[in-house]
Design a protein around this motif. Structure first.
Motif, PDB file in Angstrom:
ATOM      1  N   GLU A 242       0.837  -1.191   0.000  1.00 27.39           N
ATOM      2  CA  GLU A 242       0.000   0.000   0.000  1.00 27.39           C
ATOM      3  C   GLU A 242       0.874   1.245   0.000  1.00 27.39           C
ATOM      4  OE1 GLU A 242      -3.772   0.145   1.720  1.00 27.39           O
ATOM      5  OE2 GLU A 242      -3.692  -1.080  -0.082  1.00 27.39           O
ATOM      6  N   ASN A 243       1.860   1.207   0.875  1.00 30.29           N
ATOM      7  CA  ASN A 243       2.695   2.374   1.074  1.00 30.29           C
ATOM      8  C   ASN A 243       3.317   2.861  -0.221  1.00 30.29           C
ATOM      9  OD1 ASN A 243       3.301   4.077   3.041  1.00 30.29           O
ATOM     10  ND2 ASN A 243       5.199   3.070   3.668  1.00 30.29           N
ATOM     11  N   LYS A 244       3.828   1.894  -0.974  1.00 30.55           N
ATOM     12  CA  LYS A 244       4.502   2.257  -2.214  1.00 30.55           C
ATOM     13  C   LYS A 244       3.514   2.846  -3.199  1.00 30.55           C
ATOM     14  CE  LYS A 244       8.662   0.273  -3.919  1.00 30.55           C
ATOM     15  NZ  LYS A 244       9.311  -0.945  -4.349  1.00 30.55           N
ATOM     16  N   TYR A 245       2.327   2.286  -3.169  1.00 28.12           N
ATOM     17  CA  TYR A 245       1.266   2.765  -4.046  1.00 28.12           C
ATOM     18  C   TYR A 245       0.965   4.225  -3.747  1.00 28.12           C
ATOM     19  CZ  TYR A 245      -3.655   3.298  -5.426  1.00 28.12           C
ATOM     20  OH  TYR A 245      -4.842   3.738  -5.929  1.00 28.12           O
ATOM     21  N   TYR A 246       0.826   4.535  -2.458  1.00 23.11           N
ATOM     22  CA  TYR A 246       0.504   5.901  -2.078  1.00 23.11           C
ATOM     23  C   TYR A 246       1.631   6.854  -2.439  1.00 23.11           C
ATOM     24  CZ  TYR A 246      -3.437   4.018   0.494  1.00 23.11           C
ATOM     25  OH  TYR A 246      -4.596   3.393   0.823  1.00 23.11           O
ATOM     26  N   ILE A 247       2.863   6.369  -2.279  1.00 29.78           N
ATOM     27  CA  ILE A 247       4.003   7.239  -2.594  1.00 29.78           C
ATOM     28  C   ILE A 247       3.982   7.611  -4.068  1.00 29.78           C
ATOM     29  CG2 ILE A 247       6.510   7.253  -2.846  1.00 29.78           C
ATOM     30  CD1 ILE A 247       6.642   5.725  -0.204  1.00 29.78           C
ATOM     31  N   GLU A 248       3.774   6.599  -4.914  1.00 29.72           N
ATOM     32  CA  GLU A 248       3.746   6.866  -6.359  1.00 29.72           C
ATOM     33  C   GLU A 248       2.578   7.779  -6.713  1.00 29.72           C
ATOM     34  OE1 GLU A 248       5.771   6.568  -8.933  1.00 29.72           O
ATOM     35  OE2 GLU A 248       7.071   5.975  -7.264  1.00 29.72           O
ATOM     36  N   LEU A 249       1.447   7.497  -6.034  1.00 27.21           N
ATOM     37  CA  LEU A 249       0.256   8.290  -6.292  1.00 27.21           C
ATOM     38  C   LEU A 249       0.500   9.743  -5.919  1.00 27.21           C
ATOM     39  CD1 LEU A 249      -2.529   7.676  -7.341  1.00 27.21           C
ATOM     40  CD2 LEU A 249      -3.307   7.340  -5.011  1.00 27.21           C
ATOM     41  N   ALA A 250       1.164   9.941  -4.793  1.00 20.79           N
ATOM     42  CA  ALA A 250       1.458  11.299  -4.336  1.00 20.79           C
ATOM     43  C   ALA A 250       2.326  12.015  -5.355  1.00 20.79           C
ATOM     44  CB  ALA A 250       2.154  11.249  -2.983  1.00 20.79           C
ATOM     45  N   ARG A 251       3.319  11.279  -5.893  1.00 25.43           N
ATOM     46  CA  ARG A 251       4.208  11.884  -6.892  1.00 25.43           C
ATOM     47  C   ARG A 251       3.389  12.334  -8.094  1.00 25.43           C
ATOM     48  NH1 ARG A 251       8.769   8.208  -5.729  1.00 25.43           N
ATOM     49  NH2 ARG A 251       9.926   9.411  -4.178  1.00 25.43           N
ATOM     50  N   GLN A 252       2.497  11.428  -8.514  1.00 28.87           N
ATOM     51  CA  GLN A 252       1.703  11.764  -9.698  1.00 28.87           C
ATOM     52  C   GLN A 252       0.789  12.964  -9.433  1.00 28.87           C
ATOM     53  OE1 GLN A 252      -1.269   8.937 -11.457  1.00 28.87           O
ATOM     54  NE2 GLN A 252       0.278   8.910 -13.047  1.00 28.87           N
ATOM     55  N   LEU A 253       0.207  12.991  -8.213  1.00 28.44           N
ATOM     56  CA  LEU A 253      -0.652  14.113  -7.854  1.00 28.44           C
ATOM     57  C   LEU A 253       0.106  15.427  -7.982  1.00 28.44           C
ATOM     58  CD1 LEU A 253      -2.592  12.968  -4.671  1.00 28.44           C
ATOM     59  CD2 LEU A 253      -3.463  13.351  -6.964  1.00 28.44           C
ATOM     60  N   ALA A 254       1.285  15.449  -7.377  1.00 35.43           N
ATOM     61  CA  ALA A 254       2.082  16.667  -7.402  1.00 35.43           C
ATOM     62  C   ALA A 254       2.392  17.051  -8.847  1.00 35.43           C
ATOM     63  CB  ALA A 254       3.373  16.451  -6.625  1.00 35.43           C
ATOM     64  N   ASP A 255       2.642  16.038  -9.637  1.00 35.57           N
ATOM     65  CA  ASP A 255       2.979  16.261 -11.040  1.00 35.57           C
ATOM     66  C   ASP A 255       1.853  16.948 -11.797  1.00 35.57           C
ATOM     67  OD1 ASP A 255       5.432  15.606 -11.966  1.00 35.57           O
ATOM     68  OD2 ASP A 255       4.617  14.169 -13.446  1.00 35.57           O
ATOM     69  N   ILE A 256       0.660  16.380 -11.680  1.00 34.19           N
ATOM     70  CA  ILE A 256      -0.415  16.882 -12.532  1.00 34.19           C
ATOM     71  C   ILE A 256      -1.112  18.092 -11.921  1.00 34.19           C
ATOM     72  CG2 ILE A 256      -0.865  14.673 -13.653  1.00 34.19           C
ATOM     73  CD1 ILE A 256      -3.243  14.356 -11.751  1.00 34.19           C
ATOM     74  N   LEU A 257      -0.950  18.296 -10.605  1.00 34.22           N
ATOM     75  CA  LEU A 257      -1.749  19.360  -9.970  1.00 34.22           C
ATOM     76  C   LEU A 257      -0.989  20.662  -9.765  1.00 34.22           C
ATOM     77  CD1 LEU A 257      -3.760  17.318  -7.376  1.00 34.22           C
ATOM     78  CD2 LEU A 257      -4.658  18.560  -9.331  1.00 34.22           C
ATOM     79  N   GLU A 258       0.336  20.595  -9.837  1.00 40.94           N
ATOM     80  CA  GLU A 258       1.088  21.799  -9.501  1.00 40.94           C
ATOM     81  C   GLU A 258       0.666  22.978 -10.363  1.00 40.94           C
ATOM     82  OE1 GLU A 258       5.258  21.228  -9.487  1.00 40.94           O
ATOM     83  OE2 GLU A 258       5.654  23.246  -8.713  1.00 40.94           O
ATOM     84  N   GLU A 259       0.522  22.712 -11.635  1.00 44.70           N
ATOM     85  CA  GLU A 259       0.192  23.819 -12.534  1.00 44.70           C
ATOM     86  C   GLU A 259      -1.221  24.362 -12.301  1.00 44.70           C
ATOM     87  OE1 GLU A 259       1.863  23.118 -16.529  1.00 44.70           O
ATOM     88  OE2 GLU A 259       0.180  24.376 -17.159  1.00 44.70           O
ATOM     89  N   PRO A 260      -2.223  23.478 -12.324  1.00 49.75           N
ATOM     90  CA  PRO A 260      -3.571  24.024 -12.089  1.00 49.75           C
ATOM     91  C   PRO A 260      -3.710  24.739 -10.749  1.00 49.75           C
ATOM     92  CG  PRO A 260      -3.627  21.614 -12.270  1.00 49.75           C
ATOM     93  CD  PRO A 260      -2.275  22.061 -12.691  1.00 49.75           C
ATOM     94  N   ILE A 261      -3.035  24.254  -9.717  1.00 54.94           N
ATOM     95  CA  ILE A 261      -3.173  24.909  -8.413  1.00 54.94           C
ATOM     96  C   ILE A 261      -2.519  26.285  -8.444  1.00 54.94           C
ATOM     97  CG2 ILE A 261      -2.430  24.790  -6.002  1.00 54.94           C
ATOM     98  CD1 ILE A 261      -3.111  21.919  -5.950  1.00 54.94           C
ATOM     99  N   THR A 262      -1.389  26.384  -9.135  1.00 57.62           N
ATOM    100  CA  THR A 262      -0.770  27.701  -9.283  1.00 57.62           C
ATOM    101  C   THR A 262      -1.743  28.644  -9.995  1.00 57.62           C
ATOM    102  OG1 THR A 262       1.202  26.411  -9.689  1.00 57.62           O
ATOM    103  CG2 THR A 262       1.418  28.792  -9.842  1.00 57.62           C
ATOM    104  N   ASP A 263      -2.413  28.093 -10.987  1.00 56.79           N
ATOM    105  CA  ASP A 263      -3.337  28.917 -11.771  1.00 56.79           C
ATOM    106  C   ASP A 263      -4.470  29.497 -10.929  1.00 56.79           C
ATOM    107  OD1 ASP A 263      -1.912  28.552 -13.994  1.00 56.79           O
ATOM    108  OD2 ASP A 263      -3.213  27.018 -14.894  1.00 56.79           O
TER     109      ASP A 263
END
Lengths: 390, 173
Positions: free
Chosen positions: A241-262
């Protein structure tokens, strides 16, 4: 106990007397009832219980139609530790049929009842009652009088009618939902193939870069991307589970950084949830997984942070986005406008009302705003109490 | 009757909502305290009934259409009571006496006036103190009798006066 009906102590046609017992208490499940010390008469159709002497006089008594009795056994009295002399037998009952004649108890949580024989019990009683149940004499009985007939005639009037209507609607809704999900699971199955297909195509494009022009490649890739995330992180890809969440978190940061800045550095978790799942398209995330992944953001030193306001609202915000800045900007806006409601601020900044309210509350917490609660709603003003010296 | 001079806060809408932020609330309540005391000093009213207070100009600014909610009024009155500037008259805390001077301050004022007028060791009526010609220039001239009794009772405790005749007369020492 709710299977009992009020009935007259008279045999109907085809019904025959079998056995009588005295000094019988009724138990609803394991609970004592007020029906104590009565007389029990077993007929071929029913089990009757009445106060002593009522049955010979043909007065009203309690009647348990034998068709409700599933199984009868003698209680092996471990609960009484042998102190009580009375013998008990347990009747296991089936669901009451709709249209039942009213009885002494309308609703009971127990699906069994007990008869307690204070004055001992004819050793044949259990055997007789079992035989009677098996012979099912009541089924040959004239059908016009049985309540099961009544259940076929639909009652529309009264609460029973309404309840039945609701039940039928629920049933129908249930069916249509399960049918809908059947379709959905088919679609999901197909979608896997679709994703594989698109992966294959992109693979081929990469291999044969020369065959098609650069321009076309780019265009095709953008099509694929607009379908969603090209390779979503899914639970099945990971063992822990842990590894899954870590990867998921990375992906979240990846795809959300721009829209959140916007949108000004902060996004409510509900919006995040919608956006992420929209981008993922088919491999949908559960809210729990999303939250778990968000908790990982800080550990992984990613540019996003999960934050919970005092009101309980959760947001994702940029690491660089600090309260001090928010307070400063909001205070400036307040000075500018004189006063603001959450709605006005939301419109000004193009953020959600919820977030605008949080901003104002934060500004208030830092002592840069004060509130005015009136019938027109909550409005915030620059904090003149602290700013103005007089 | 002199006009009440409203402070700037009176026309500032958030003044009529008890603030959540601690520091802000302290400032706000301080402003309310001085406004309430000034108001009563100028109008010479000593009794405030919370059930009617929202109708008075003090708590209801019709110009900006704001009034202080009842809980707010009670909060401030309780704060005034802490410093001896107010006192509830009934258990439900509906009626309050407002002292723009605390009872001790009043007692000092009355006692020094008595000394100035040479009324020591003489008997005088309460009416003489609150409505007599001698006290025409004093602040307690025209003060509510109930409050005057309380002031004199304060003096009684410090053995500077004695009330008698069902609180009609008083002797100063």
């Amino acid at each position: 106990m709710d299977r009992f009906e009020y009935a007259e102590a008279r045999l109907s046609s085809g019904e025959s007397f079998l056995i009588r017992e005295k000094g019988v208490n009724l138990y609803d499940g394991n609970e004592k009832t007020s029906f104590e010390g009565g007389e029990v008469v077993l007929t071929s159709h029913r089990l009757l219980w009445a106060r002593p002497g009522d049955i010979p006089r043909g007065l009203t008594c309690l009647s348990l139609p034998l068709r409700y009795v599933v199984f009868v056994e003698e209680e092996t009295g471990s609960t009484s530790f042998g102190f009580s002399r009375s013998k008990k037998i347990v009747l296991h009952l089936s669901q009451a049929l709709p249209g039942k004649i009213p009885g002494p108890v309308n609703r009971s949580s127990h699906h069994y009842m007990k008869l307690s024989f204070k004055e001992g019990l004819n050793s044949n009683f259990v055997q007789i009652i079992n035989e009677t149940i098996q012979s099912k004499k009541w089924e040959n009985f004239s059908p016009a009088a049985t309540p099961s007939q009544a259940s076929d005639v639909k009652l529309r009037a009264g609460i029973v009618g309404i309840e039945r209507g609701i039940q039928e609607k629920q049933k129908a809704a249930d069916e249509s939902i399960s049918r809908a999900f059947q379709d959905l699971s088919k679609l999901m199955g197909m979608a896997k193939d679709m994703v594989n297909l698109s992966k294959n195509i992109s693979q081929k494009i990469r291999e044969r870069q020369g065959d098609i022009t650069e321009d076309e490649t780019v265009r095709f890739k953008s099509y694929l991307l607009s379908l969603g995330i090209d390779d979503p992180v899914t639970r099945t890809d990971f063992r822990s589970e842990n590894k899954y969440y870590i990867e998921l978190a990375r992906q979240l940061a990846d795809i959300l950084e721009e829209p959140i800045t916007d949108v000004g550095g902060m996004m409510a978790l509900t919006d995040v949830y919608c956006r992420v799942n929209r981008a993922r398209g088919l491999e949908l995330l559960s809210p729990e997984d999303l939250i778990q992944a968000c908790h990982m953001l800080e550990k992984l030193n990613l540019p996003l942070r999960l934050r919970q306001f005092d009101s309980g609202v959760k947001v994702l915000q940029l690491h660089s986005h600090s309260d001090v800045n928010v307070v400063k900007n909001t205070a400036l806006a307040l000075e500018d406008q004189g006063s603001l409601t959450a709605e006005e601020l939301a419109q000004m900044l193009g953020i959600s009302v919820l977030l605008a309210k949080e901003r104002l509350m934060t500004t208030e917490k830092y002592g840069k705003a004060c509130r005015d609660e009136s019938i027109e709603g909550l409005r915030f003003y620059p904090n003149q109490f602290l700013q103005r010296e007089d | 009757m002199a006009e009440v001079e409203w402070p700037w806060q009176y026309s500032f809408p958030p003044f009529f909502t008890i603030q959540v932020h601690n520091e802000t609330r302290t400032k706000q309540i301080a402003a309310w305290r001085s406004l309430i005391l000034d108001y009563h000093k100028i109008t010479k009213h000593c009794i405030l009934d919370t059930r009617e207070a929202q109708r008075t100009a003090l708590f209801n600014n019709t110009a900006i259409d704001r009034k202080l909610p009842l809980e707010g009024i009670v909060t401030i009155l309780e704060d005034l009571a802490r410093t001896g500037n107010a006192q509830p008259l009934d258990k439900q805390k509906h009626r309050w006496q407002i002292y723009w001077h605390t009872l001790e301050e009043w007692a000092d004022l009355v006692y020094s006036w008595v000394q100035r007028c040479g009324m020591m060791n003489t008997v005088c009526t309460l009416y003489e103190i609150t409505d007599g010609d001698n006290s025409a220039d004093e602040e307690f001239h025209g003060l509510d009798t109930e409050i005057m009794v309380k002031i004199l009772q304060t003096l009684e405790v410090s053995k500077k006066a004695e009330l008698f005749d069902d609180n009609q007369g008083v002797k100063f020492f």
